[in-house]
Scaffold this motif. Sequence first.
Motif, PDB file in Angstrom:
ATOM      1  N   ALA A 138     -28.661 -10.654 -10.090  1.00  0.00           N
ATOM      2  CA  ALA A 138     -28.792  -9.496 -10.962  1.00  0.00           C
ATOM      3  C   ALA A 138     -30.230  -9.018 -11.027  1.00  0.00           C
ATOM      4  O   ALA A 138     -30.510  -7.965 -11.606  1.00  0.00           O
ATOM      5  N   PHE A 139     -31.146  -9.801 -10.443  1.00  0.00           N
ATOM      6  CA  PHE A 139     -32.565  -9.465 -10.396  1.00  0.00           C
ATOM      7  C   PHE A 139     -32.969  -9.237  -8.944  1.00  0.00           C
ATOM      8  O   PHE A 139     -32.304  -9.723  -8.021  1.00  0.00           O
ATOM      9  N   PRO A 140     -34.067  -8.510  -8.706  1.00  0.00           N
ATOM     10  CA  PRO A 140     -34.483  -8.236  -7.328  1.00  0.00           C
ATOM     11  C   PRO A 140     -34.799  -9.504  -6.542  1.00  0.00           C
ATOM     12  O   PRO A 140     -35.375 -10.457  -7.068  1.00  0.00           O
ATOM     13  N   LEU A 141     -34.413  -9.486  -5.264  1.00  0.00           N
ATOM     14  CA  LEU A 141     -34.720 -10.560  -4.321  1.00  0.00           C
ATOM     15  C   LEU A 141     -35.762 -10.045  -3.336  1.00  0.00           C
ATOM     16  O   LEU A 141     -35.580  -8.990  -2.728  1.00  0.00           O
ATOM     17  N   GLU A 142     -36.830 -10.806  -3.156  1.00  0.00           N
ATOM     18  CA  GLU A 142     -37.891 -10.419  -2.230  1.00  0.00           C
ATOM     19  C   GLU A 142     -38.345 -11.630  -1.431  1.00  0.00           C
ATOM     20  O   GLU A 142     -37.947 -12.764  -1.705  1.00  0.00           O
ATOM     21  N   ALA A 143     -39.185 -11.355  -0.418  1.00  0.00           N
ATOM     22  CA  ALA A 143     -39.732 -12.413   0.449  1.00  0.00           C
ATOM     23  C   ALA A 143     -38.616 -13.306   0.986  1.00  0.00           C
ATOM     24  O   ALA A 143     -38.710 -14.533   0.972  1.00  0.00           O
ATOM     25  N   ILE A 144     -37.551 -12.679   1.497  1.00  0.00           N
ATOM     26  CA  ILE A 144     -36.374 -13.417   1.965  1.00  0.00           C
ATOM     27  C   ILE A 144     -36.609 -13.880   3.399  1.00  0.00           C
ATOM     28  O   ILE A 144     -36.966 -13.089   4.271  1.00  0.00           O
ATOM     29  N   GLU A 145     -36.390 -15.171   3.637  1.00  0.00           N
ATOM     30  CA  GLU A 145     -36.636 -15.757   4.954  1.00  0.00           C
ATOM     31  C   GLU A 145     -35.493 -16.682   5.347  1.00  0.00           C
ATOM     32  O   GLU A 145     -34.801 -17.246   4.497  1.00  0.00           O
ATOM     33  N   LYS A 146     -35.344 -16.845   6.649  1.00  0.00           N
ATOM     34  CA  LYS A 146     -34.326 -17.735   7.217  1.00  0.00           C
ATOM     35  C   LYS A 146     -35.001 -18.814   8.049  1.00  0.00           C
ATOM     36  O   LYS A 146     -35.984 -18.555   8.745  1.00  0.00           O
ATOM     37  N   MET A 147     -34.467 -20.038   7.968  1.00  0.00           N
ATOM     38  CA  MET A 147     -34.905 -21.114   8.850  1.00  0.00           C
ATOM     39  C   MET A 147     -33.694 -21.677   9.585  1.00  0.00           C
ATOM     40  O   MET A 147     -32.705 -22.068   8.958  1.00  0.00           O
ATOM     41  N   ASP A 148     -33.773 -21.725  10.918  1.00  0.00           N
ATOM     42  CA  ASP A 148     -32.787 -22.453  11.708  1.00  0.00           C
ATOM     43  C   ASP A 148     -33.114 -23.933  11.609  1.00  0.00           C
ATOM     44  O   ASP A 148     -34.185 -24.377  12.065  1.00  0.00           O
ATOM     45  N   LEU A 149     -32.225 -24.707  11.011  1.00  0.00           N
ATOM     46  CA  LEU A 149     -32.458 -26.141  10.863  1.00  0.00           C
ATOM     47  C   LEU A 149     -32.226 -26.856  12.190  1.00  0.00           C
ATOM     48  O   LEU A 149     -31.548 -26.325  13.077  1.00  0.00           O
ATOM     49  N   PRO A 150     -32.780 -28.062  12.366  1.00  0.00           N
ATOM     50  CA  PRO A 150     -32.570 -28.797  13.618  1.00  0.00           C
ATOM     51  C   PRO A 150     -31.080 -28.915  13.950  1.00  0.00           C
ATOM     52  O   PRO A 150     -30.279 -29.327  13.108  1.00  0.00           O
ATOM     53  N   LEU A 151     -30.731 -28.530  15.162  1.00  0.00           N
ATOM     54  CA  LEU A 151     -29.334 -28.507  15.590  1.00  0.00           C
ATOM     55  C   LEU A 151     -28.902 -29.895  16.047  1.00  0.00           C
ATOM     56  O   LEU A 151     -29.510 -30.499  16.937  1.00  0.00           O
ATOM     57  N   ALA A 152     -27.838 -30.411  15.425  1.00  0.00           N
ATOM     58  CA  ALA A 152     -27.287 -31.707  15.817  1.00  0.00           C
ATOM     59  C   ALA A 152     -26.423 -31.527  17.058  1.00  0.00           C
ATOM     60  O   ALA A 152     -25.676 -30.554  17.174  1.00  0.00           O
ATOM     61  N   ASP A 153     -26.519 -32.485  17.983  1.00  0.00           N
ATOM     62  CA  ASP A 153     -25.773 -32.332  19.231  1.00  0.00           C
ATOM     63  C   ASP A 153     -24.267 -32.443  19.032  1.00  0.00           C
ATOM     64  O   ASP A 153     -23.493 -32.118  19.932  1.00  0.00           O
ATOM     65  N   ASN A 154     -23.833 -32.880  17.842  1.00  0.00           N
ATOM     66  CA  ASN A 154     -22.402 -32.966  17.562  1.00  0.00           C
ATOM     67  C   ASN A 154     -21.959 -31.900  16.557  1.00  0.00           C
ATOM     68  O   ASN A 154     -20.888 -32.007  15.961  1.00  0.00           O
ATOM     69  N   GLY A 155     -22.791 -30.878  16.341  1.00  0.00           N
ATOM     70  CA  GLY A 155     -22.482 -29.924  15.284  1.00  0.00           C
ATOM     71  C   GLY A 155     -22.714 -28.484  15.688  1.00  0.00           C
ATOM     72  O   GLY A 155     -22.735 -28.136  16.869  1.00  0.00           O
ATOM     73  N   VAL A 156     -22.897 -27.641  14.671  1.00  0.00           N
ATOM     74  CA  VAL A 156     -23.123 -26.210  14.856  1.00  0.00           C
ATOM     75  C   VAL A 156     -24.435 -25.844  14.169  1.00  0.00           C
ATOM     76  O   VAL A 156     -24.996 -26.635  13.410  1.00  0.00           O
ATOM     77  N   GLN A 157     -24.929 -24.634  14.442  1.00  0.00           N
ATOM     78  CA  GLN A 157     -26.207 -24.233  13.863  1.00  0.00           C
ATOM     79  C   GLN A 157     -26.113 -24.111  12.351  1.00  0.00           C
ATOM     80  O   GLN A 157     -25.237 -23.434  11.815  1.00  0.00           O
ATOM     81  N   ARG A 158     -27.012 -24.778  11.666  1.00  0.00           N
ATOM     82  CA  ARG A 158     -27.128 -24.708  10.208  1.00  0.00           C
ATOM     83  C   ARG A 158     -28.452 -24.060   9.848  1.00  0.00           C
ATOM     84  O   ARG A 158     -29.431 -24.157  10.608  1.00  0.00           O
ATOM     85  N   ILE A 159     -28.483 -23.414   8.671  1.00  0.00           N
ATOM     86  CA  ILE A 159     -29.690 -22.699   8.272  1.00  0.00           C
ATOM     87  C   ILE A 159     -30.026 -22.971   6.811  1.00  0.00           C
ATOM     88  O   ILE A 159     -29.223 -23.515   6.049  1.00  0.00           O
ATOM     89  N   ALA A 160     -31.223 -22.554   6.442  1.00  0.00           N
ATOM     90  CA  ALA A 160     -31.639 -22.456   5.047  1.00  0.00           C
ATOM     91  C   ALA A 160     -32.127 -21.033   4.827  1.00  0.00           C
ATOM     92  O   ALA A 160     -32.643 -20.391   5.750  1.00  0.00           O
ATOM     93  N   VAL A 161     -31.947 -20.535   3.614  1.00  0.00           N
ATOM     94  CA  VAL A 161     -32.426 -19.205   3.243  1.00  0.00           C
ATOM     95  C   VAL A 161     -33.309 -19.354   2.007  1.00  0.00           C
ATOM     96  O   VAL A 161     -32.897 -19.975   1.011  1.00  0.00           O
ATOM     97  N   ALA A 162     -34.527 -18.810   2.088  1.00  0.00           N
ATOM     98  CA  ALA A 162     -35.459 -18.848   0.966  1.00  0.00           C
ATOM     99  C   ALA A 162     -35.662 -17.444   0.427  1.00  0.00           C
ATOM    100  O   ALA A 162     -35.621 -16.466   1.176  1.00  0.00           O
ATOM    101  N   ALA A 163     -35.873 -17.331  -0.884  1.00  0.00           N
ATOM    102  CA  ALA A 163     -36.110 -16.021  -1.501  1.00  0.00           C
ATOM    103  C   ALA A 163     -36.854 -16.199  -2.808  1.00  0.00           C
ATOM    104  O   ALA A 163     -36.797 -17.255  -3.448  1.00  0.00           O
ATOM    105  N   ASP A 164     -37.535 -15.141  -3.207  1.00  0.00           N
ATOM    106  CA  ASP A 164     -38.145 -15.066  -4.534  1.00  0.00           C
ATOM    107  C   ASP A 164     -37.273 -14.177  -5.411  1.00  0.00           C
ATOM    108  O   ASP A 164     -36.978 -13.036  -5.041  1.00  0.00           O
ATOM    109  N   VAL A 165     -36.866 -14.710  -6.554  1.00  0.00           N
ATOM    110  CA  VAL A 165     -36.128 -13.923  -7.546  1.00  0.00           C
ATOM    111  C   VAL A 165     -37.146 -13.432  -8.572  1.00  0.00           C
ATOM    112  O   VAL A 165     -37.826 -14.240  -9.214  1.00  0.00           O
TER     113      VAL A 165
END
Length: 294
Positions: A138-165
Motif C-alpha cells: 500500500a506504500f511506494p516500492l523503490e530500489a527494487i532489485e533481483k538476485m539469481d541465487l546459486p543454481l542447484a544441479d538438481n533444481g531450478v533457478q531460484r531468486i531473491a527480490v529486494a525493495a525499499d518500502v
Amino acid sequence: MTARAACAACTVMTLAACDVELGPSQPWQPIDQLRAPMQAEHAAPGAMGSARPASADPLRVVTYNTEYGQDPQGLADAILGDPALARASVFLFQEEESYPEEGRSRAAQLAALLGMGYVYVPARTKGAGTHGLAVMSAFPLEAIEKMDLPLADNGVQRIAVAADVHIGDQTLHIIDVHLETRLNPRDRIAQLHPAVIGAADAVLVAGDFNTNWMTWAGGVPVLAAERDQAPIVDSYMTSLGFALSSAGSGPTEHAYGLEFRLDSIYTRSLDVTFGGVVRTGPSDHWPMFIDVRL
C-alpha cells in the motif's frame, strides 16, 4: 574484521563441502535492467484501481507462498476475509506466475483485487509463461532489485527480490526469498547466503525457505524428524544478527497429510512483534504475518 563478518567467513568455510553442485551467485540487479522474457512488472499504489487504506502503526507484513498464484480471486477473498490479514500493508509472495493467454499476470490480478501497488519478478520461464516472486504494498516500492541465487544441479533457478518500502519519511528494507526444495541444510544455507550476507543492518527477510524434514540423497527424499532443517537455518540467521521472529510459528505448509514450517520471517535491528500463521486460503501454504514499528 567485524564479529559478524568473521562469523560469516567461518560459515562460508564450513559450507564448502556440500551435497549438490551449486552454481555461482549473481549480483543484485535493478529490475529496469531485466529483459524479455524475464522483465519485471511494477505498478505504484493506486495504479491498479482503487487504493486500499494504508496502515503503518504498526506496519503489518505478510509472507505467503500462493502455490502458483493460480486462484487470484480465492487468494484475495482469503486475505480480505481475515481481519489479521486484511489490515496488512505489505505482502511478500512466492510462486506467482504469468501467462500471455490470461491477459495479465496473476500478480497484477491479485494486486488489483487487493488495491495495492506491486512488483512481479520472474525467476524462470515456465511453458509459455514465467514463474517468480511478487511484492505488493500500500506504500511506494523503490530500489527494487533481483538476485539469481546459486543454481542447484538438481533444481531450478531460484531468486531473491529486494525493495525499499517508503512509509512517509521512514524506509523498510525487505528481501523476499524462495529456496530450492531438494537441498540438505548445508546447501540450503549456501544458496541463501548471497542474498543476506551483504544486507542492510535494518532489514526484514521473509519467504519460503523450504526447510523440510527430508534428507535428500540423489534427489530422493527420506523423511527424518531429527533432520528438521528450520532450526539449522534459524541458527545461521542468528549468526548474522537476525532475530528469529517466526521460530515458534508452527507449521506453514500442509500437503499429503504432513505439515512443516517451510516459511519464515527474520528481522534485524527492527522493533517487531510476531503475529502468527493464519490457516486460510487456497494454497498449500498458510500466510504468516509480523508487525513492524518504524
